[in-house]
Design an enzyme around this catalytic site. Sequence first.
Site, PDB file in Angstrom:
ATOM      1  N   CYS A   7       0.871  -1.189   0.000  1.00 19.23           N
ATOM      2  CA  CYS A   7       0.000   0.000   0.000  1.00 19.23           C
ATOM      3  C   CYS A   7       0.901   1.231   0.000  1.00 19.23           C
ATOM      4  O   CYS A   7       2.077   1.138  -0.371  1.00 19.23           O
ATOM      5  CB  CYS A   7      -0.980  -0.025   1.170  1.00 19.23           C
ATOM      6  SG  CYS A   7      -0.231   0.080   2.803  1.00 19.23           S
ATOM      7  N   ASN A  10       2.312   1.448   4.379  1.00 13.18           N
ATOM      8  CA  ASN A  10       2.571   0.189   5.082  1.00 13.18           C
ATOM      9  C   ASN A  10       2.285   0.293   6.588  1.00 13.18           C
ATOM     10  O   ASN A  10       2.951  -0.334   7.408  1.00 13.18           O
ATOM     11  CB  ASN A  10       4.011  -0.312   4.830  1.00 13.18           C
ATOM     12  CG  ASN A  10       4.270  -1.753   5.262  1.00 13.18           C
ATOM     13  OD1 ASN A  10       5.378  -2.106   5.637  1.00 13.18           O
ATOM     14  ND2 ASN A  10       3.260  -2.598   5.227  1.00 13.18           N
ATOM     15  N   CYS A  12      -1.414   0.927   7.461  1.00 12.77           N
ATOM     16  CA  CYS A  12      -2.860   0.677   7.619  1.00 12.77           C
ATOM     17  C   CYS A  12      -3.317  -0.552   6.832  1.00 12.77           C
ATOM     18  O   CYS A  12      -3.555  -1.615   7.407  1.00 12.77           O
ATOM     19  CB  CYS A  12      -3.680   1.896   7.165  1.00 12.77           C
ATOM     20  SG  CYS A  12      -3.293   3.402   8.063  1.00 12.77           S
ATOM     21  N   ARG A  13      -3.435  -0.411   5.505  1.00 21.82           N
ATOM     22  CA  ARG A  13      -4.055  -1.469   4.710  1.00 21.82           C
ATOM     23  C   ARG A  13      -3.190  -2.713   4.553  1.00 21.82           C
ATOM     24  O   ARG A  13      -3.663  -3.846   4.801  1.00 21.82           O
ATOM     25  CB  ARG A  13      -4.441  -0.926   3.317  1.00 21.82           C
ATOM     26  CG  ARG A  13      -5.540   0.100   3.355  1.00 21.82           C
ATOM     27  CD  ARG A  13      -5.645   0.847   2.053  1.00 21.82           C
ATOM     28  NE  ARG A  13      -4.465   1.695   1.821  1.00 21.82           N
ATOM     29  CZ  ARG A  13      -4.234   2.377   0.714  1.00 21.82           C
ATOM     30  NH1 ARG A  13      -5.090   2.290  -0.294  1.00 21.82           N
ATOM     31  NH2 ARG A  13      -3.162   3.130   0.615  1.00 21.82           N
ATOM     32  N   SER A  14      -1.937  -2.545   4.130  1.00 17.40           N
ATOM     33  CA  SER A  14      -1.145  -3.759   3.852  1.00 17.40           C
ATOM     34  C   SER A  14      -0.767  -4.541   5.114  1.00 17.40           C
ATOM     35  O   SER A  14      -0.699  -5.775   5.049  1.00 17.40           O
ATOM     36  CB  SER A  14       0.066  -3.466   2.955  1.00 17.40           C
ATOM     37  OG  SER A  14       0.932  -2.543   3.529  1.00 17.40           O
ATOM     38  N   ASP A 123      -8.095   4.132   1.279  1.00 13.26           N
ATOM     39  CA  ASP A 123      -7.124   4.476   2.310  1.00 13.26           C
ATOM     40  C   ASP A 123      -7.866   4.998   3.550  1.00 13.26           C
ATOM     41  O   ASP A 123      -8.531   6.029   3.476  1.00 13.26           O
ATOM     42  CB  ASP A 123      -6.204   5.566   1.743  1.00 13.26           C
ATOM     43  CG  ASP A 123      -5.077   5.898   2.693  1.00 13.26           C
ATOM     44  OD1 ASP A 123      -5.104   5.422   3.836  1.00 13.26           O
ATOM     45  OD2 ASP A 123      -4.182   6.635   2.269  1.00 13.26           O
TER      46      ASP A 123
HETATM   47  P1  4NP Z   1      -1.731   2.948   4.129  1.00 16.23           P
HETATM   48  O1  4NP Z   1      -2.291   4.339   4.689  1.00 16.23           O
HETATM   49  O2  4NP Z   1      -1.198   3.228   2.734  1.00 16.23           O
HETATM   50  O3  4NP Z   1      -2.941   2.071   4.105  1.00 16.23           O
HETATM   51  O4  4NP Z   1      -0.670   2.499   5.095  1.00 16.23           O
HETATM   52  C1  4NP Z   1      -1.516   5.502   4.729  1.00 16.23           C
HETATM   53  C2  4NP Z   1      -0.679   5.712   5.796  1.00 16.23           C
HETATM   54  C3  4NP Z   1       0.069   6.878   5.846  1.00 16.23           C
HETATM   55  C4  4NP Z   1      -0.028   7.803   4.841  1.00 16.23           C
HETATM   56  C5  4NP Z   1      -0.852   7.583   3.768  1.00 16.23           C
HETATM   57  C6  4NP Z   1      -1.601   6.414   3.721  1.00 16.23           C
HETATM   58  N1  4NP Z   1       0.725   9.001   4.902  1.00 16.23           N
HETATM   59  O5  4NP Z   1       0.589   9.835   3.999  1.00 16.23           O
HETATM   60  O6  4NP Z   1       1.504   9.179   5.842  1.00 16.23           O
END
Ligand code: 4NP
Length: 155
Positions: A7, A10, A12-14, A123
């Site tokens: 994702c 790394n 939240c989703r993955s 997201d």
């Molecule tokens: P993820 O979510 O891609 O599901 O881990 C996010 C976590 C952090 C950020 C963006 C998306 N960020 O911009 O810091």
Amino acid sequence: MKILVVCLGNICRSPLAEGVLRGKFEKYHIKGTIDSAGVINFHSGSPPDERAIRVAHENGVDISKQRARAFKKSDFEQYDLILTMDQDVQMELSRFTDSDKNREKVKLFLEYAESEGSLAVPDPYYGNLEGFRTVFEMIDLASENIATRITKLKT
Ligand code: 4NP
């Protein structure tokens, strides 16, 4: 079967997908390796977002020991299948390589799961806990489908 889930951050989703998919592999006795990574290295070394840890825990999945890392070019050689959480991540990964063989390993998580409807896991980072619960449900259903699909490949 070696699978890498990717994702953006790394956190939240993955990490959720890594934890859930690992549980499904155990459930269906599939031998394999599952890891996750992000396309940005901003959170490298951090545990998953506390909301992701909480929602996973509510569903009996422990993701608290995971640590974020950035995707690296050698992941193309290390993994058989690279599953991305949305199209932006997929496009970002295709910039890491000139090889068609590598690009063929990259598939959308929900597409590989043959899920109905949207092909992107949204997201949840800027949303609330309910958003994380929705994402968990999507990932859980898709992971069940992925595990049964892999089981059929092997028979
Ligand atoms: P993820 O979510 O891609 O599901 O881990 C996010 C976590 C952090 C950020 C963006 C998306 N960020 O911009 O810091």
